[in-house]
Design a protein around this motif. Structure first.
Motif, short mmCIF file in Angstrom:
data_model
loop_
_atom_site.label_atom_id
_atom_site.label_comp_id
_atom_site.label_asym_id
_atom_site.label_seq_id
_atom_site.Cartn_x
_atom_site.Cartn_y
_atom_site.Cartn_z
N ASP A 1 -2.07 2.80 6.63
CA ASP A 1 -1.78 3.07 5.28
C ASP A 1 -2.86 3.06 4.32
O ASP A 1 -2.87 3.84 3.45
CB ASP A 1 -0.67 1.75 4.80
CG ASP A 1 0.56 1.59 5.61
OD1 ASP A 1 1.11 2.85 5.78
OD2 ASP A 1 1.12 0.72 5.73
N LEU B 1 0.94 -1.23 -0.24
CA LEU B 1 -0.05 0.06 -0.01
C LEU B 1 0.67 1.27 -0.02
O LEU B 1 0.71 2.33 -0.69
CB LEU B 1 -0.82 0.16 1.07
CG LEU B 1 -1.96 -1.18 1.25
CD1 LEU B 1 -2.94 -1.07 2.36
CD2 LEU B 1 -2.76 -1.10 0.07
N LEU C 1 -3.80 5.92 1.76
CA LEU C 1 -4.03 5.83 0.43
C LEU C 1 -5.36 6.62 -0.16
O LEU C 1 -5.50 7.21 -1.05
CB LEU C 1 -4.01 4.18 0.18
CG LEU C 1 -4.22 3.92 -1.26
CD1 LEU C 1 -3.70 2.39 -1.38
CD2 LEU C 1 -5.48 3.84 -1.89
N ILE D 1 0.55 4.41 -2.88
CA ILE D 1 0.60 5.82 -2.19
C ILE D 1 1.64 6.75 -3.08
O ILE D 1 1.27 8.01 -3.50
CB ILE D 1 0.65 6.12 -0.66
CG1 ILE D 1 -0.52 5.41 -0.10
CG2 ILE D 1 0.65 7.36 -0.24
CD1 ILE D 1 -0.22 5.21 1.46
N LEU E 1 0.38 7.53 -6.59
CA LEU E 1 -1.02 7.81 -6.78
C LEU E 1 -0.92 9.15 -7.92
O LEU E 1 -1.67 9.33 -8.64
CB LEU E 1 -1.54 8.20 -5.54
CG LEU E 1 -2.20 6.92 -4.98
CD1 LEU E 1 -2.84 7.52 -3.66
CD2 LEU E 1 -3.49 6.19 -5.74
#
Length: 538
Positions: free
Chosen positions: A81, A31, A85, A35, A38
């Motif tokens: 996390d 995760l 996210l 992030i 993204l």
């Protein structure tokens, strides 16, 4: 179109967490890695992400065997996390959809551990337990999709339990209302956490036939289907009784009622039945699922006639719902290889994105499609997928589409500082994100340009679709919204072709991304893997 739900016409980017980006150096994506990238995803021009399972799991099926629906597996990070996210994605304007695997759990889930102990515990009826026949054999002829019988013996209960997938994935007994309620509460948990929707794995597998009737045999010539070959005994049957039961419809209505309590929340069902298009139409209504997608375009057939027939059949059958189309995902060979062979042809990759995103409906694009990645050839000694290991060498499993995303051309492709969980092909490093971002003619540049242009075309986002008869290899259809009409022609082959121009006056529209076709006023002239777009002016 201001009142149109966000998901109608949306492009959804599927993230396979294990293979996206590894932030802690253990060789497996996580995760925090998502992030970190993204911003890259938002810059693609997609509307939402769909994150494949990241829940606690023994990973017998790489997360599709869930041991705790409400927590993150340490392999991928923590709940904090996930919250980070979610917050960053929303700040970037991205919706977040997550997988929900409702039909079965992991054999390590607390529910199953309790259920298997005896026939009288509080969860004794939460899974599909059946007595053996008098000779000790399983109660019927149902087969597992991953090969072999769909029944596993449990000595403690002296009964068999059903598993439509791996033996480590026991099927829940949805005929028990307690199971339905517990499942819906797990869905509510993530809605309360702020997710925007769910991709519902194998959603037509929730219920089984109460009478446990045998599935009828299937003729040899019809033993084809989703992700398996004729050497898999699963293909030997019509699967009328182990899935897609009528009791599933009221459950979907209960699920929809829950989602409707959360404005904007959406459901996307993965549907694989004996007639997946008919089931998709039945499951996607104003009171059931919002969207459905099947494996009809995730097959080997790549003819214009097949695509035209498939999409047209769903258009006729689906009177209330909304379609969603995909040509690649984490379960099937990548489309540029499946339909174009080796090596991956960037012209084909550019055209396929344009073709898929010009159909009526929402779109799922799988990580790596924006790079035009081909299927990786994973050697037997490096295979991780037990499905591929079992059926090697006739079928190599799903690892070839799951190799890590190449971020640069370094030995580990910028994916990890450790050893990647699957090997990264040299060919993939050569078309990495870093390499393609420097090239305005790359598949990545074309992907971004086409998606940006598509957002400016309401007729593509919301218009009706009608197919025109065309000779192979040309796929020809119109999109219509109010008084605007676009004609789209796709050359599905690697050679130049000519095709008659449909009646009417058409003004060529320059669309960024794929190679461009043209017209001399009477004929379409379509170079290899090119697209012609025209706007009706008379």
């Amino acid at each position: 179109m201001s009142n149109t739900p966000w998901w109608r016409g949306a492009v959804i980017y599927q993230i396979y967490p294990r293979s996206f980006l590894d932030a802690n150096g253990d060789g497996v994506g996580d995760l925090p890695g998502i992030i970190e990238r993204l911003d890259y995803i938002a810059a693609l021009g997609v509307d939402a992400i769909w994150v494949s399972p990241f829940f606690k799991s023994p990973m017998a099926d790489f997360g599709y065997d869930i041991a705790d629906y409400r927590d993150v597996d340490p392999l991928f990070g923590t709940l904090d996390d996930f919250d980070r996210l979610l917050a960053k994605a929303h700040a970037l304007g991205l919706k977040v959809m997550i997988d929900q695997v409702l039909s079965h759990t992991s054999s390590e889930h607390d529910w199953f551990q309790e259920s298997r102990q005896d026939r009288s515990n509080p969860k004794a009826d939460w899974y599909v337990w059946v007595d053996p026949r008098e000779d000790g054999t399983p109660p019927n002829n149902w087969m597992s999709l991953f090969g072999g019988v769909a029944w596993q013996w449990e000595p403690r209960r002296q009964q068999y339990y059903l598993h439509n997938f791996f033996a480590e994935q026991p099927d829940l007994n949805f005929h028990n209302p307690q199971v339905q309620n517990a499942t819906l509460e797990n869905v509510r948990y993530w809605l309360d956490r702020g997710v925007d929707g769910f991709r519902l794995d194998a959603i037509n597998f929730c219920f089984h036939d109460r009478l446990l009737r045998d599935n009828p045999p299937k003729p040899v010539e019809k033993r084809v289907g989703r992700g398996f070959s004729p050497d898999n005994p699963y293909a030997y049957q019509y699967h009328y009784f182990n899935n897609t039961q009528p009791e599933n419809l009221p459950f979907l209505e209960d699920l929809r009622a829950l989602l409707d309590q959360y404005p904007g929340a959406v459901s996307l069902g993965e549907i694989s039945s004996e007639d997946s298009l008919a089931t998709t139409a039945e499951y996607t209504t104003d009171t059931r699922l919002h969207m459905g997608y099947s494996f009809e375009l995730l097959v080997q057939d790549y003819s214009a006639a097949y695509i035209r027939e498939t999409v047209s059949r769903l258009e006729v059958a689906m009177t209330e719902g909304w379609p969603c189309w995909a040509i690649s995902n984490h379960d099937v060979e990548r489309a540029v290889t499946r339909w174009g062979g080796h090596p991956a042809d960037p012209r084909l990759a550019r055209m396929l994105v344009a073709m898929l995103c010009s159909l009526r409906g929402s779109i799922c694009l799988y990580q790596g499609e924006e790079l035009g990645l081909g299927e990786a050839d994973v050697p037997f000694e490096a295979l991780q997928d037990p499905y591929g290991i079992t059926f090697w060498p006739n079928f190599k499993g799903r690892d070839g589409c799951r190799t890590p995303l190449p971020w640069n051309d370094d030995p580990r492709a910028g994916f990890t500082t450790g050893t990647p969980w699957l090997p990264i092909p040299d060919a993939h490093r050569g078309v990495s994100v870093a390499t393609q971002e420097k090239d305005p003619a790359s598949v990545l540049s074309a992907f971004r340009a086409f998606l940006a242009w598509r957002k400016t075309q309401p007729v593509l986002l919301h218009g009706a679709i009608s197919f025109l008869e065309s000779a192979e290899p040309v796929l020809l259809f119109q999109r219509t919204l109010a008084d605007e009409q676009l004609l789209l022609a796709f050359n599905l082959s690697g050679v130049s072709v000519r095709h008659a121009l449909p009646a009417g006056l058409w003004q060529a529209v320059a669309i960024p991304g794929p190679d461009a076709g043209m017209t001399d006023g009477t004929e379409l002239v379509l170079p290899a893997h090119s697209v012609f777009c025209g706007r009706r002016i008379g």
